[in-house]
Design an enzyme around this catalytic site. Structure first.
Site, PDB file in Angstrom:
ATOM      1  CG  HIS A 158      -1.956  -1.086   1.184  1.00 16.43           C
ATOM      2  ND1 HIS A 158      -2.777  -1.336   0.105  1.00 16.43           N
ATOM      3  CD2 HIS A 158      -2.274  -2.039   2.112  1.00 16.43           C
ATOM      4  CE1 HIS A 158      -3.554  -2.389   0.368  1.00 16.43           C
ATOM      5  NE2 HIS A 158      -3.269  -2.830   1.575  1.00 16.43           N
ATOM      6  CG  ASP A 193      -2.719  -8.464   0.654  1.00 12.41           C
ATOM      7  OD1 ASP A 193      -1.876  -8.700   1.531  1.00 12.41           O
ATOM      8  OD2 ASP A 193      -3.789  -7.842   0.877  1.00 12.41           O
ATOM      9  CG  HIS A 195      -6.545  -5.372   1.751  1.00 11.85           C
ATOM     10  ND1 HIS A 195      -5.954  -6.184   2.697  1.00 11.85           N
ATOM     11  CD2 HIS A 195      -7.728  -4.971   2.277  1.00 11.85           C
ATOM     12  CE1 HIS A 195      -6.745  -6.265   3.765  1.00 11.85           C
ATOM     13  NE2 HIS A 195      -7.826  -5.538   3.531  1.00 11.85           N
ATOM     14  CG  ASP A 282      -4.640 -10.026   3.583  1.00 12.95           C
ATOM     15  OD1 ASP A 282      -4.308 -10.534   2.493  1.00 12.95           O
ATOM     16  OD2 ASP A 282      -4.446  -8.821   3.847  1.00 12.95           O
TER      17      ASP A 282
HETATM   18 ZN   LIG Z   1      -4.019  -7.157   2.745  1.00 19.86          ZN
END
Ligand SMILES: [Zn+2]
Length: 342
Positions: A158, A193, A195, A282
């Protein structure tokens, strides 16, 4: 397969973040590293300590303004009367082409996307060692190792060139890809991931030499909200070199593997010389974020499928939060990928 980690990466110990506006314990805990180390060792891997690689490989993907901010902001923040114990932003610019403030509060808002990346006394050193772990793994692959695992914590995907966010400070996957570029003409970053890897996308968005591909929960109702949509395809010379595959919430193994097959078609058409896997765990059905429903055997199949690309590969740890199966999910992925034999 070689594997790398430095104990300094455990020192960053963020206390809080805001979830739907409410203060909560920060999920990016040092304990994650212990669970992941156990998971890597369970596959028979020996964990080696990376060397100090200096600022060069980090500065290759982050702006000097941002790196100076990360290094010094905690000391500056402490001089503000009544300030919080960790650096947390409370104002952000609407656009990023205006003035650059001199104030610590202004710069925190400029360089931090959200409240999930608090900066304390240990953050800079932990993030640097996390990046050096990625550099060491990339150097190992350049030196003819078929694959290497970088246990990067804090995670990185991120983090943009000049913005922290979502538990991330230095973009370890981007650092690894840039190191690989010393030898590889074209590199793919495949982000699995939960996200979207918005920082990684941002860093390479205008570049045709690094193809960025991300599978993730549909951001229309999920973090990071403003990035990760299918129509984000790159810009300028990078147009066509970014590929997002948003998945419906609670998608399980079959849907994930099907999307992975679509990603592989694009990756093969790019004919990369090396691969970085941004390995978030995740997407697991039991992860506290609960966005997707990949199972532990599913991670093994994902690892097996990625190994079939047959590319020199750096596996960079991204997310995956505290739950009973965190270590097992890493073991499953690495074993599926070929584990010790690769
Ligand atoms: Zn994540």
């Amino acid at each position: 397969m070689k594997a790398f980690f430095a104990d300094e990466q455990k020192r960053h110990d963020p206390k809080a973040f805001l979830s739907s506006g409410a203060p909560q314990p920060n999920p990016e805990q040092p304990e994650r590293a212990e669970r992941l180390l156990a998971g890597a060792r369970a596959t028979g891997l020996t964990i080696e300590r990376p060397r100090d690689h200096g600022l060069g490989p980090v500065a290759a993907v982050h702006t000097p303004e941002y790196l100076a901010f990360l290094e010094h902001i905690f000391a500056r923040w402490q001089r503000i009367e009544g300030a919080s114990s960790e650096v947390i932003p409370n104002i952000h610019p609407l656009a990023r082409d205006g003035a650059y403030p001199a104030s610590a509060v202004g710069q925190a808002g400029y360089h931090m996307a959200d409240t999930a990346c608090p900066i304390s006394a240990e953050t800079w050193q932990s993030a640097l060692w996390s990046a050096w772990t990625a550099v060491e793994a990339a150097e190992a692959v350049i030196s003819a190792a078929p694959a290497a695992y970088a246990l990067c914590r804090p995670p990185g995907h991120h983090a943009f060139a000049d913005v922290a966010g979502g538990f991330c400070f230095i973009n370890n996957s981007a650092v690894a890809a840039q190191v690989l570029r010393k030898q590889a003409a074209r590199v793919t970053i495949l982000d699995v991931d939960l996200h979207h890897g918005n920082g990684t996308q941002g860093i390479f968005y205008a570049r045709p030499d690094v193809l960025t591909v991300s599978l993730h929960a549909d951001p229309v109702r999920f973090y990071p909200f403003f990035w990760g949509h299918a129509d984000e395809r790159g810009e300028g010379p990078g147009l066509g070199y970014n590929f997002n595959l948003p998945l419906p919430r609670k998608s399980a193994d079959a849907a994930f593997l099907e999307a992975l097959g679509v990603a592989f078609q694009r990756i093969r058409a790019f004919a990369p010389d090396a691969l970085v896997v941004a390995l978030g765990l995740d997407a697991f059905e039991g992860d506290p974020f609960g966005g997707l429903s990949v199972t532990t055997p599913g991670f093994s199949r994902i690892g097996e499928a990625i190994a079939k690309l047959g590319l020199p590969t750096v596996i960079v740890q991204e997310g995956g939060y505290l739950c009973d199966a965190l270590g097992d999910n890493l073991t499953a992925f690495l074993t599926g990928f070929g584990g010790k034999q690769r």
